[in-house]
Design a protein around this motif. Sequence first.
Motif, PDB file in Angstrom:
ATOM      1  N   VAL A   1     -27.831 -15.134   9.188  1.00 47.17           N
ATOM      2  CA  VAL A   1     -26.744 -14.611   8.359  1.00 47.17           C
ATOM      3  C   VAL A   1     -27.181 -13.330   7.665  1.00 47.17           C
ATOM      4  CG1 VAL A   1     -25.710 -16.879   7.907  1.00 47.17           C
ATOM      5  CG2 VAL A   1     -27.395 -15.943   6.301  1.00 47.17           C
ATOM      6  N   THR A   2     -26.204 -12.489   7.352  1.00 48.10           N
ATOM      7  CA  THR A   2     -26.422 -11.281   6.565  1.00 48.10           C
ATOM      8  C   THR A   2     -25.344 -11.190   5.497  1.00 48.10           C
ATOM      9  OG1 THR A   2     -27.564 -10.002   8.283  1.00 48.10           O
ATOM     10  CG2 THR A   2     -26.365  -8.746   6.625  1.00 48.10           C
ATOM     11  N   LEU A   3     -25.743 -10.809   4.289  1.00 48.85           N
ATOM     12  CA  LEU A   3     -24.807 -10.697   3.170  1.00 48.85           C
ATOM     13  C   LEU A   3     -24.045  -9.375   3.245  1.00 48.85           C
ATOM     14  CD1 LEU A   3     -23.765 -11.908   0.481  1.00 48.85           C
ATOM     15  CD2 LEU A   3     -25.563 -10.573  -0.661  1.00 48.85           C
TER      16      LEU A   3
ATOM     17  N   TRP B   1     -31.534  -8.739   9.733  1.00 47.49           N
ATOM     18  CA  TRP B   1     -30.768  -8.855  10.969  1.00 47.49           C
ATOM     19  C   TRP B   1     -29.775  -7.711  11.122  1.00 47.49           C
ATOM     20  CZ3 TRP B   1     -32.860 -12.248  14.053  1.00 47.49           C
ATOM     21  CH2 TRP B   1     -33.539 -13.331  13.500  1.00 47.49           C
ATOM     22  N   ASN B   2     -29.585  -7.285  12.365  1.00 47.83           N
ATOM     23  CA  ASN B   2     -28.680  -6.182  12.705  1.00 47.83           C
ATOM     24  C   ASN B   2     -27.240  -6.689  12.806  1.00 47.83           C
ATOM     25  OD1 ASN B   2     -29.709  -3.480  14.943  1.00 47.83           O
ATOM     26  ND2 ASN B   2     -28.567  -3.430  13.060  1.00 47.83           N
ATOM     27  N   ILE B   3     -26.628  -6.936  11.668  1.00 46.97           N
ATOM     28  CA  ILE B   3     -25.261  -7.476  11.597  1.00 46.97           C
ATOM     29  C   ILE B   3     -24.420  -6.576  10.705  1.00 46.97           C
ATOM     30  CG2 ILE B   3     -23.846  -9.410  10.806  1.00 46.97           C
ATOM     31  CD1 ILE B   3     -26.183 -11.272  11.466  1.00 46.97           C
ATOM     32  N   LYS B   4     -23.176  -6.332  11.089  1.00 46.17           N
ATOM     33  CA  LYS B   4     -22.301  -5.492  10.264  1.00 46.17           C
ATOM     34  C   LYS B   4     -20.881  -6.065  10.240  1.00 46.17           C
ATOM     35  CE  LYS B   4     -21.030  -2.245  13.995  1.00 46.17           C
ATOM     36  NZ  LYS B   4     -21.029  -0.831  14.425  1.00 46.17           N
ATOM     37  N   ALA B   5     -20.106  -5.592   9.273  1.00 49.02           N
ATOM     38  CA  ALA B   5     -18.682  -5.976   9.146  1.00 49.02           C
ATOM     39  C   ALA B   5     -17.870  -4.709   8.932  1.00 49.02           C
ATOM     40  CB  ALA B   5     -18.506  -6.924   7.972  1.00 49.02           C
ATOM     41  N   VAL B   6     -16.713  -4.654   9.594  1.00 52.10           N
ATOM     42  CA  VAL B   6     -15.837  -3.480   9.536  1.00 52.10           C
ATOM     43  C   VAL B   6     -14.444  -3.891   9.120  1.00 52.10           C
ATOM     44  CG1 VAL B   6     -14.874  -1.535  10.847  1.00 52.10           C
ATOM     45  CG2 VAL B   6     -17.202  -2.332  11.335  1.00 52.10           C
ATOM     46  N   GLY B   7     -13.860  -3.143   8.204  1.00 58.69           N
ATOM     47  CA  GLY B   7     -12.510  -3.457   7.752  1.00 58.69           C
ATOM     48  C   GLY B   7     -11.834  -2.270   7.111  1.00 58.69           C
ATOM     49  N   PHE B   8     -10.664  -2.512   6.494  1.00 61.37           N
ATOM     50  CA  PHE B   8      -9.884  -1.451   5.883  1.00 61.37           C
ATOM     51  C   PHE B   8      -9.808  -1.648   4.374  1.00 61.37           C
ATOM     52  CE2 PHE B   8      -8.090  -1.712  10.207  1.00 61.37           C
ATOM     53  CZ  PHE B   8      -8.248  -0.392  10.594  1.00 61.37           C
ATOM     54  N   GLU B   9     -10.004  -0.565   3.654  1.00 65.55           N
ATOM     55  CA  GLU B   9      -9.696  -0.503   2.234  1.00 65.55           C
ATOM     56  C   GLU B   9      -8.545   0.492   2.046  1.00 65.55           C
ATOM     57  OE1 GLU B   9     -13.185   0.624   0.152  1.00 65.55           O
ATOM     58  OE2 GLU B   9     -14.290  -1.209   0.620  1.00 65.55           O
ATOM     59  N   TYR B  10      -7.738   0.272   1.026  1.00 57.74           N
ATOM     60  CA  TYR B  10      -6.614   1.170   0.784  1.00 57.74           C
ATOM     61  C   TYR B  10      -6.834   1.931  -0.508  1.00 57.74           C
ATOM     62  CZ  TYR B  10      -4.087  -1.056   4.581  1.00 57.74           C
ATOM     63  OH  TYR B  10      -3.703  -1.504   5.819  1.00 57.74           O
ATOM     64  N   LYS B  11      -6.770   3.275  -0.407  1.00 57.63           N
ATOM     65  CA  LYS B  11      -6.959   4.130  -1.578  1.00 57.63           C
ATOM     66  C   LYS B  11      -5.931   5.268  -1.590  1.00 57.63           C
ATOM     67  CE  LYS B  11     -11.886   3.274  -2.244  1.00 57.63           C
ATOM     68  NZ  LYS B  11     -13.238   3.884  -2.372  1.00 57.63           N
TER      69      LYS B  11
ATOM     70  N   ALA C   1       0.827  -1.210   0.000  1.00 62.70           N
ATOM     71  CA  ALA C   1       0.000   0.000   0.000  1.00 62.70           C
ATOM     72  C   ALA C   1       0.859   1.257   0.000  1.00 62.70           C
ATOM     73  CB  ALA C   1      -0.917  -0.021   1.214  1.00 62.70           C
ATOM     74  N   ASP C   2       1.961   1.245  -0.738  1.00 63.05           N
ATOM     75  CA  ASP C   2       2.823   2.426  -0.813  1.00 63.05           C
ATOM     76  C   ASP C   2       2.041   3.595  -1.387  1.00 63.05           C
ATOM     77  OD1 ASP C   2       4.864   0.892   0.130  1.00 63.05           O
ATOM     78  OD2 ASP C   2       5.710   0.451  -1.845  1.00 63.05           O
ATOM     79  N   GLY C   3       2.023   4.692  -0.646  1.00 61.53           N
ATOM     80  CA  GLY C   3       1.327   5.883  -1.098  1.00 61.53           C
ATOM     81  C   GLY C   3      -0.171   5.831  -0.922  1.00 61.53           C
ATOM     82  N   LEU C   4      -0.686   4.717  -0.368  1.00 64.14           N
ATOM     83  CA  LEU C   4      -2.119   4.593  -0.161  1.00 64.14           C
ATOM     84  C   LEU C   4      -2.464   4.739   1.321  1.00 64.14           C
ATOM     85  CD1 LEU C   4      -2.894   1.541  -2.470  1.00 64.14           C
ATOM     86  CD2 LEU C   4      -3.053   3.964  -3.029  1.00 64.14           C
ATOM     87  N   LYS C   5      -3.666   5.202   1.595  1.00 63.41           N
ATOM     88  CA  LYS C   5      -4.114   5.385   2.971  1.00 63.41           C
ATOM     89  C   LYS C   5      -5.194   4.353   3.317  1.00 63.41           C
ATOM     90  CE  LYS C   5      -3.249  10.364   3.189  1.00 63.41           C
ATOM     91  NZ  LYS C   5      -3.866  11.701   3.439  1.00 63.41           N
ATOM     92  N   PRO C   6      -5.099   3.769   4.527  1.00 66.44           N
ATOM     93  CA  PRO C   6      -6.162   2.849   4.948  1.00 66.44           C
ATOM     94  C   PRO C   6      -7.433   3.627   5.294  1.00 66.44           C
ATOM     95  CG  PRO C   6      -4.580   3.144   6.719  1.00 66.44           C
ATOM     96  CD  PRO C   6      -4.028   3.888   5.537  1.00 66.44           C
ATOM     97  N   ILE C   7      -8.535   3.204   4.744  1.00 61.27           N
ATOM     98  CA  ILE C   7      -9.819   3.845   5.001  1.00 61.27           C
ATOM     99  C   ILE C   7     -10.754   2.824   5.633  1.00 61.27           C
ATOM    100  CG2 ILE C   7     -11.808   5.005   3.966  1.00 61.27           C
ATOM    101  CD1 ILE C   7      -9.979   5.879   1.694  1.00 61.27           C
ATOM    102  N   THR C   8     -11.297   3.162   6.795  1.00 57.63           N
ATOM    103  CA  THR C   8     -12.226   2.254   7.472  1.00 57.63           C
ATOM    104  C   THR C   8     -13.558   2.227   6.738  1.00 57.63           C
ATOM    105  OG1 THR C   8     -11.206   2.691   9.626  1.00 57.63           O
ATOM    106  CG2 THR C   8     -13.414   1.746   9.633  1.00 57.63           C
ATOM    107  N   LYS C   9     -14.025   1.016   6.442  1.00 53.56           N
ATOM    108  CA  LYS C   9     -15.300   0.839   5.760  1.00 53.56           C
ATOM    109  C   LYS C   9     -16.202  -0.075   6.587  1.00 53.56           C
ATOM    110  CE  LYS C   9     -14.682   3.151   1.902  1.00 53.56           C
ATOM    111  NZ  LYS C   9     -15.610   4.209   1.417  1.00 53.56           N
ATOM    112  N   THR C  10     -17.467   0.291   6.642  1.00 52.23           N
ATOM    113  CA  THR C  10     -18.454  -0.507   7.368  1.00 52.23           C
ATOM    114  C   THR C  10     -19.554  -0.942   6.423  1.00 52.23           C
ATOM    115  OG1 THR C  10     -18.016   0.744   9.393  1.00 52.23           O
ATOM    116  CG2 THR C  10     -20.030  -0.561   9.334  1.00 52.23           C
ATOM    117  N   TYR C  11     -19.853  -2.235   6.440  1.00 55.57           N
ATOM    118  CA  TYR C  11     -20.897  -2.792   5.579  1.00 55.57           C
ATOM    119  C   TYR C  11     -21.932  -3.522   6.430  1.00 55.57           C
ATOM    120  CZ  TYR C  11     -17.730  -1.913   1.669  1.00 55.57           C
ATOM    121  OH  TYR C  11     -16.907  -1.320   0.747  1.00 55.57           O
ATOM    122  N   GLY C  12     -23.117  -3.708   5.856  1.00 54.61           N
ATOM    123  CA  GLY C  12     -24.183  -4.381   6.576  1.00 54.61           C
ATOM    124  C   GLY C  12     -25.147  -3.371   7.162  1.00 54.61           C
TER     125      GLY C  12
END
Length: 297
Positions: free
Chosen positions: A168-170, A287-297, A136-147
């Motif tokens: 389950v939730t997609l 259902w009240n389910i979520k996922a959180v992670g990092f994307e690099y941009k 991820a040279d030159g890229l910044k981690p961006i927190t993303k939340t889905y669900g």
Amino acid sequence: NPPLKPTRQDFNLSQQTLNTPMTKTSLLLLLSYLVITSAFSQNEKHLLIKGKVRSETEQLMYVTLGIVNENIGTISGQTGYFELKIPNRLINKKLTVSHVGYETGHFRLDSLTQLDAVDISLRESAVELEDVVITADGLKPITKTYGIVRKYDSFAWIQDGDAGSEIVTLIQPKEEIFLEYVAVNVYNMDKQEFTLLLNLYSRDEDTGLPSGQLLKKQMIINSNKKKGWLEVNLKEQQLLLAEPFFVGFQWTNMDDPVPMVGVKPGKSDESLLRTQAFGEWQQQYIWNIKAVGFEYK
């Protein structure tokens, strides 16, 4: 019976339904149908299969067993011990046995029923935890939340389910995401201790339903959280995902089915439940389910 415990709103809806005009004949026919259906269910003959599931070197905790799409299934206890009632009509089917990190086993029921106690051994999967290297040279981690990010005030749980019941939730990431944690909004009125299993499934391209397991190691959740987001840290799993996947929470015990889970009225093929291990997936609530992670941009 509906597969979910009704909320206060559901009780109000049910009361309105009861107040709708209905002839005595229609009501008697309905009651007769329910009595006949119950009688057939009670008189059906069953075989009992019991025993233990283990690996080649150790006992396995909370192993999932069942007959795929027949709504017959359960989860073993902490020592791998299980008991499962099988209707005689399914004697020619196979018992599917699954545990994260091990190869799924399929065993003929007609051979298992000849044993007083079965001893099932699962082989460890060849998949190993590997370090995920992100360039991820030159890229910044961006927190993303889905669900479902917003917490709902209505709560429900699976009604008339057995051990192995699951919701389950997609999750559909827009970019490749390094998964940090997943969470489910719970309400545990009496703050009782409970145990859930976390599952992550790929999405089958043909059916759109949960398919292969994505976790590399079993995730057991022991908690007595009263209310709010119950978070499960997944950093050690080193999961870098780009395709849609399902986040699932599975009950190990339904004798006292806590916790309740936040829900929104409405049906969606992205939010599913099943009332038995390996049972058929159904639509009921969102259902009240979520996922959180990092994307690099």
